[in-house]
Design a protein around this motif. Structure first.
Motif, PDB file in Angstrom:
ATOM      1  N   ILE A 194     -29.703 -16.164  21.537  1.00 58.23           N
ATOM      2  CA  ILE A 194     -29.815 -14.823  20.981  1.00 58.23           C
ATOM      3  C   ILE A 194     -31.200 -14.233  21.215  1.00 58.23           C
ATOM      4  CG2 ILE A 194     -30.509 -15.672  18.701  1.00 58.23           C
ATOM      5  CD1 ILE A 194     -28.987 -13.351  17.479  1.00 58.23           C
ATOM      6  N   ALA A 195     -32.211 -15.095  21.389  1.00 52.94           N
ATOM      7  CA  ALA A 195     -33.577 -14.589  21.547  1.00 52.94           C
ATOM      8  C   ALA A 195     -33.737 -13.789  22.836  1.00 52.94           C
ATOM      9  CB  ALA A 195     -34.575 -15.751  21.509  1.00 52.94           C
ATOM     10  N   ALA A 196     -33.099 -14.234  23.917  1.00 51.91           N
ATOM     11  CA  ALA A 196     -33.252 -13.563  25.208  1.00 51.91           C
ATOM     12  C   ALA A 196     -32.225 -12.461  25.437  1.00 51.91           C
ATOM     13  CB  ALA A 196     -33.148 -14.592  26.331  1.00 51.91           C
ATOM     14  N   ALA A 197     -31.319 -12.244  24.485  1.00 44.58           N
ATOM     15  CA  ALA A 197     -30.280 -11.223  24.673  1.00 44.58           C
ATOM     16  C   ALA A 197     -30.900  -9.828  24.654  1.00 44.58           C
ATOM     17  CB  ALA A 197     -29.224 -11.349  23.588  1.00 44.58           C
ATOM     18  N   PRO A 198     -30.557  -8.955  25.612  1.00 47.29           N
ATOM     19  CA  PRO A 198     -31.116  -7.597  25.617  1.00 47.29           C
ATOM     20  C   PRO A 198     -30.492  -6.707  24.557  1.00 47.29           C
ATOM     21  CG  PRO A 198     -29.580  -7.873  27.435  1.00 47.29           C
ATOM     22  CD  PRO A 198     -29.710  -9.218  26.793  1.00 47.29           C
ATOM     23  N   GLU A 199     -29.266  -7.019  24.124  1.00 46.14           N
ATOM     24  CA  GLU A 199     -28.609  -6.246  23.085  1.00 46.14           C
ATOM     25  C   GLU A 199     -27.663  -7.133  22.302  1.00 46.14           C
ATOM     26  OE1 GLU A 199     -26.514  -3.154  25.235  1.00 46.14           O
ATOM     27  OE2 GLU A 199     -24.641  -4.281  25.082  1.00 46.14           O
ATOM     28  N   ILE A 200     -27.342  -6.690  21.099  1.00 45.81           N
ATOM     29  CA  ILE A 200     -26.435  -7.428  20.232  1.00 45.81           C
ATOM     30  C   ILE A 200     -25.597  -6.416  19.471  1.00 45.81           C
ATOM     31  CG2 ILE A 200     -28.005  -7.540  18.247  1.00 45.81           C
ATOM     32  CD1 ILE A 200     -26.972 -10.369  17.732  1.00 45.81           C
ATOM     33  N   ARG A 201     -24.404  -6.816  19.076  1.00 41.88           N
ATOM     34  CA  ARG A 201     -23.487  -5.909  18.393  1.00 41.88           C
ATOM     35  C   ARG A 201     -23.325  -6.332  16.936  1.00 41.88           C
ATOM     36  NH1 ARG A 201     -17.828  -4.328  21.110  1.00 41.88           N
ATOM     37  NH2 ARG A 201     -19.364  -3.622  22.642  1.00 41.88           N
ATOM     38  N   LEU A 202     -23.370  -5.354  16.047  1.00 42.48           N
ATOM     39  CA  LEU A 202     -23.138  -5.567  14.631  1.00 42.48           C
ATOM     40  C   LEU A 202     -21.718  -5.136  14.297  1.00 42.48           C
ATOM     41  CD1 LEU A 202     -26.338  -5.148  14.920  1.00 42.48           C
ATOM     42  CD2 LEU A 202     -26.263  -4.552  12.484  1.00 42.48           C
ATOM     43  N   ALA A 203     -20.984  -5.982  13.605  1.00 42.23           N
ATOM     44  CA  ALA A 203     -19.594  -5.708  13.224  1.00 42.23           C
ATOM     45  C   ALA A 203     -19.523  -5.514  11.720  1.00 42.23           C
ATOM     46  CB  ALA A 203     -18.669  -6.841  13.664  1.00 42.23           C
ATOM     47  N   LEU A 204     -19.156  -4.315  11.279  1.00 37.91           N
ATOM     48  CA  LEU A 204     -19.027  -4.041   9.855  1.00 37.91           C
ATOM     49  C   LEU A 204     -17.818  -4.772   9.288  1.00 37.91           C
ATOM     50  CD1 LEU A 204     -19.762  -0.204   9.609  1.00 37.91           C
ATOM     51  CD2 LEU A 204     -21.314  -2.095   9.124  1.00 37.91           C
ATOM     52  N   VAL A 223     -37.238   0.915  13.191  1.00 38.11           N
ATOM     53  CA  VAL A 223     -37.851   0.501  14.459  1.00 38.11           C
ATOM     54  C   VAL A 223     -38.704   1.614  15.036  1.00 38.11           C
ATOM     55  CG1 VAL A 223     -37.347  -0.347  16.791  1.00 38.11           C
ATOM     56  CG2 VAL A 223     -35.962  -1.119  14.859  1.00 38.11           C
ATOM     57  N   GLY A 224     -38.350   2.856  14.738  1.00 33.35           N
ATOM     58  CA  GLY A 224     -39.091   3.983  15.291  1.00 33.35           C
ATOM     59  C   GLY A 224     -38.650   4.373  16.678  1.00 33.35           C
ATOM     60  N   ALA A 225     -37.451   3.987  17.059  1.00 27.91           N
ATOM     61  CA  ALA A 225     -36.918   4.332  18.379  1.00 27.91           C
ATOM     62  C   ALA A 225     -35.406   4.406  18.282  1.00 27.91           C
ATOM     63  CB  ALA A 225     -37.346   3.313  19.432  1.00 27.91           C
ATOM     64  N   ASP A 226     -34.802   5.034  19.301  1.00 29.23           N
ATOM     65  CA  ASP A 226     -33.356   5.188  19.328  1.00 29.23           C
ATOM     66  C   ASP A 226     -32.742   3.925  19.934  1.00 29.23           C
ATOM     67  OD1 ASP A 226     -30.893   6.282  19.021  1.00 29.23           O
ATOM     68  OD2 ASP A 226     -30.975   7.539  20.820  1.00 29.23           O
ATOM     69  N   VAL A 227     -32.604   2.890  19.111  1.00 28.91           N
ATOM     70  CA  VAL A 227     -32.152   1.590  19.607  1.00 28.91           C
ATOM     71  C   VAL A 227     -30.755   1.233  19.112  1.00 28.91           C
ATOM     72  CG1 VAL A 227     -34.510   0.720  19.809  1.00 28.91           C
ATOM     73  CG2 VAL A 227     -33.251   0.382  17.677  1.00 28.91           C
ATOM     74  N   ALA A 228     -30.231   1.896  18.098  1.00 32.52           N
ATOM     75  CA  ALA A 228     -28.922   1.565  17.531  1.00 32.52           C
ATOM     76  C   ALA A 228     -27.981   2.740  17.699  1.00 32.52           C
ATOM     77  CB  ALA A 228     -29.056   1.199  16.058  1.00 32.52           C
ATOM     78  N   HIS A 229     -26.738   2.452  18.094  1.00 34.37           N
ATOM     79  CA  HIS A 229     -25.719   3.481  18.295  1.00 34.37           C
ATOM     80  C   HIS A 229     -24.400   2.964  17.730  1.00 34.37           C
ATOM     81  CE1 HIS A 229     -28.358   5.765  21.018  1.00 34.37           C
ATOM     82  NE2 HIS A 229     -28.696   4.587  21.523  1.00 34.37           N
ATOM     83  N   VAL A 237     -24.112  -0.984  18.256  1.00 37.07           N
ATOM     84  CA  VAL A 237     -24.811  -1.691  19.326  1.00 37.07           C
ATOM     85  C   VAL A 237     -26.316  -1.557  19.095  1.00 37.07           C
ATOM     86  CG1 VAL A 237     -25.269  -1.800  21.803  1.00 37.07           C
ATOM     87  CG2 VAL A 237     -22.939  -1.392  20.971  1.00 37.07           C
ATOM     88  N   LEU A 238     -27.006  -2.686  19.097  1.00 37.76           N
ATOM     89  CA  LEU A 238     -28.458  -2.731  18.893  1.00 37.76           C
ATOM     90  C   LEU A 238     -29.112  -3.219  20.186  1.00 37.76           C
ATOM     91  CD1 LEU A 238     -30.999  -2.653  17.080  1.00 37.76           C
ATOM     92  CD2 LEU A 238     -30.451  -5.003  16.397  1.00 37.76           C
ATOM     93  N   ARG A 239     -29.961  -2.390  20.777  1.00 43.13           N
ATOM     94  CA  ARG A 239     -30.672  -2.745  22.002  1.00 43.13           C
ATOM     95  C   ARG A 239     -32.156  -2.951  21.698  1.00 43.13           C
ATOM     96  NH1 ARG A 239     -27.009   1.253  23.588  1.00 43.13           N
ATOM     97  NH2 ARG A 239     -25.509   0.551  25.177  1.00 43.13           N
ATOM     98  N   ARG A 240     -32.709  -3.970  22.296  1.00 39.49           N
ATOM     99  CA  ARG A 240     -34.130  -4.251  22.104  1.00 39.49           C
ATOM    100  C   ARG A 240     -34.963  -3.330  22.983  1.00 39.49           C
ATOM    101  NH1 ARG A 240     -37.395  -8.087  24.676  1.00 39.49           N
ATOM    102  NH2 ARG A 240     -35.535  -8.962  25.652  1.00 39.49           N
ATOM    103  N   PRO A 241     -35.904  -2.572  22.386  1.00 42.15           N
ATOM    104  CA  PRO A 241     -36.728  -1.660  23.196  1.00 42.15           C
ATOM    105  C   PRO A 241     -37.546  -2.420  24.225  1.00 42.15           C
ATOM    106  CG  PRO A 241     -36.938  -1.187  20.846  1.00 42.15           C
ATOM    107  CD  PRO A 241     -36.214  -2.483  20.955  1.00 42.15           C
ATOM    108  N   ALA A 242     -37.821  -1.756  25.336  1.00 45.87           N
ATOM    109  CA  ALA A 242     -38.584  -2.406  26.407  1.00 45.87           C
ATOM    110  C   ALA A 242     -40.007  -2.722  25.973  1.00 45.87           C
ATOM    111  CB  ALA A 242     -38.590  -1.515  27.658  1.00 45.87           C
ATOM    112  N   ASP A 243     -40.588  -1.897  25.115  1.00 45.34           N
ATOM    113  CA  ASP A 243     -41.962  -2.116  24.680  1.00 45.34           C
ATOM    114  C   ASP A 243     -42.056  -2.889  23.378  1.00 45.34           C
ATOM    115  OD1 ASP A 243     -40.784  -0.164  23.204  1.00 45.34           O
ATOM    116  OD2 ASP A 243     -42.517   1.195  23.163  1.00 45.34           O
ATOM    117  N   VAL A 249     -34.542 -12.143  18.101  1.00 40.03           N
ATOM    118  CA  VAL A 249     -34.563 -12.784  16.786  1.00 40.03           C
ATOM    119  C   VAL A 249     -35.496 -12.035  15.840  1.00 40.03           C
ATOM    120  CG1 VAL A 249     -35.122 -14.895  15.538  1.00 40.03           C
ATOM    121  CG2 VAL A 249     -33.958 -15.034  17.749  1.00 40.03           C
ATOM    122  N   ALA A 250     -36.672 -11.648  16.345  1.00 41.79           N
ATOM    123  CA  ALA A 250     -37.612 -10.899  15.517  1.00 41.79           C
ATOM    124  C   ALA A 250     -37.061  -9.523  15.157  1.00 41.79           C
ATOM    125  CB  ALA A 250     -38.945 -10.757  16.246  1.00 41.79           C
ATOM    126  N   LEU A 251     -36.347  -8.888  16.087  1.00 41.48           N
ATOM    127  CA  LEU A 251     -35.782  -7.570  15.804  1.00 41.48           C
ATOM    128  C   LEU A 251     -34.685  -7.654  14.743  1.00 41.48           C
ATOM    129  CD1 LEU A 251     -35.650  -4.561  16.443  1.00 41.48           C
ATOM    130  CD2 LEU A 251     -34.072  -5.093  18.316  1.00 41.48           C
TER     131      LEU A 251
END
Length: 379
Positions: A194-204, A223-229, A237-243, A249-251
């Motif tokens: 999960i640490a190296a995954a670029p995105e992860i999905r949350l299921a309600l 997060v201060g960015a448009d990372v969740a849709h 869908v949660l995407r890890r920002p490039a910066d 895991v930290a996100l």
């Protein structure tokens, strides 16, 4: 003899508001904070895996399988003894100290090799009780037929069974099933990076458009960015920002404790067998007048004996005597204003002094009249 048509037992509970069905009804407010994201959603890929295995329990005090009626137990016992160097194929095995069992367990996510998990053991043959038994080494396999854990150890049984020589018996609980706390050792890990995954999905857990939008907005604000849709009512869908300085895991650790106010559709759940009614806070009712009254009918039988006069030819007979009493409680119309929330609805029903069974009938009548804006689910 007598009978009454009044129903007197039951209970009404609520999720967002608790309503006590012992009149008068009570409305208890909930001042707790909004739930966290980790309490309303699951992270895709972070889940348990079910394991199953077949094994033998030994050490039973004559309460195991009868080998004549359960050939699988005989075959398993013979095969186990042969693997241990004992030739039992030609012997006449007739013991009731062994039982064939199915062993089940849940492999937690990210369980590492060497960690222990709990297992459940259930009798497969005609064993009467597994009390005092010990499970022998049993491989536990997943859906891919790979061994992920190995179970062994003494069983803890919650029930018991006793029988006398006259045939009388008593049973409490289920003596043919038990558990072994930390009874299995994990031998294979389920890999999920999960640490190296670029995105992860949350299921309600309870899909809802409004809740999904609120979760995405809360994550983006933190997060201060448009990372969740929110892609549908049940997935974000949660995407890890490039910066981003940390990994996924930290996100996830940053956003899983965010509080989000959940929104649910108006629903009333009714369990007619136990008289339980659960109403959500979004239940609304249109302006309606309700009248409710209790009718009690009592029938008593008081027969008496009629005896003939002395020295007469009459017969002694039993003459029936029936008493009938009808009582109807006075009840008037109570107007419940329209568009009110759950609190006002409960206050209006309090004035009627209804019982739990009457409450169920009233709710169903309101739904039939189109006066209640909620989905009614009967269990």
């Amino acid at each position: 003899m007598g009978f009454k048509s009044r129903l007197k037992h039951g209970l009404l509970t609520a999720v967002a508001a608790v309503v006590s069905m012992t009149p008068p009804f009570m409305f208890v407010t909930d001042a707790q904070a909004a739930p966290r994201i980790k309490d309303i959603a699951d992270f895709e890929g972070v889940r348990e895996n079910q394991l199953v295995g077949y094994g033998l329990v030994v050490g039973l005090n004559g309460t195991g399988d009868s080998l004549r009626n359960t050939p699988m137990t005989r075959q398993s016992l013979t095969a186990m003894l042969e693997r241990l160097g004992v030739n039992a194929s030609e012997g006449n095995l007739n013991t009731r100290n062994v039982a064939a069992v199915m062993v089940t367990a849940n492999l937690p996510p990210f369980a590492s090799q060497g960690s222990r998990i709990d297992v459940t053991v259930s009798a497969l043959g005609d064993a009467r009780s597994l009390a005092g038994g010990t499970l022998l080494v049993t491989p536990l396999m997943g859906a891919d037929q790979q061994v992920y854990a190995v179970a062994q150890g003494p069983l803890a049984i919650g029930g018991f069974s006793a029988q006398g020589q006259s045939g009388s018996s008593v049973t409490r609980g289920v003596p043919t099933a038990g558990r072994i706390a930390s009874g299995a050792i994990v031998e294979r890990e389920v890999s999920f990076d999960i640490a190296a995954a670029p995105e992860i999905r949350l299921a309600l857990r309870n899909p809802d458009f409004t809740t999904a939008q609120r979760v995405a907005a809360a994550i983006n604000g933190s997060v201060g960015a448009d990372v969740a849709h929110a892609i549908n009512p049940g997935s974000i869908v949660l995407r890890r920002p490039a910066d981003y300085q940390g990994d996924m895991v930290a996100l996830v650790g940053q956003i899983e404790n965010l509080e989000v106010s959940v929104d649910n559709s108006a629903r009333i759940v009714i369990d007619e067998s136990s008289g339980i009614v659960v109403m959500g806070e979004n239940v609304r009712v249109s302006t309606v007048a309700i009248a409710q009254g209790n009718l009690t009918i009592s029938i008593t039988e008081d027969p008496f004996v009629s005896q003939p006069a002395p020295l007469s030819r009459g017969e002694t007979v039993v003459v029936p005597s029936t008493g009938l009493d009808v009582q109807e409680d006075e009840g008037g119309l109570v107007v419940v204003p329209g568009g009110v929330p759950l609190r006002q609805l409960v206050n209006g029903l309090n004035a009627l002094g209804v019982t739990p069974r009457d409450m169920i009938s009233i709710l169903q009548a309101l739904k039939a009249a189109g006066a209640i804006q909620a989905e009614i689910e009967v269990m």
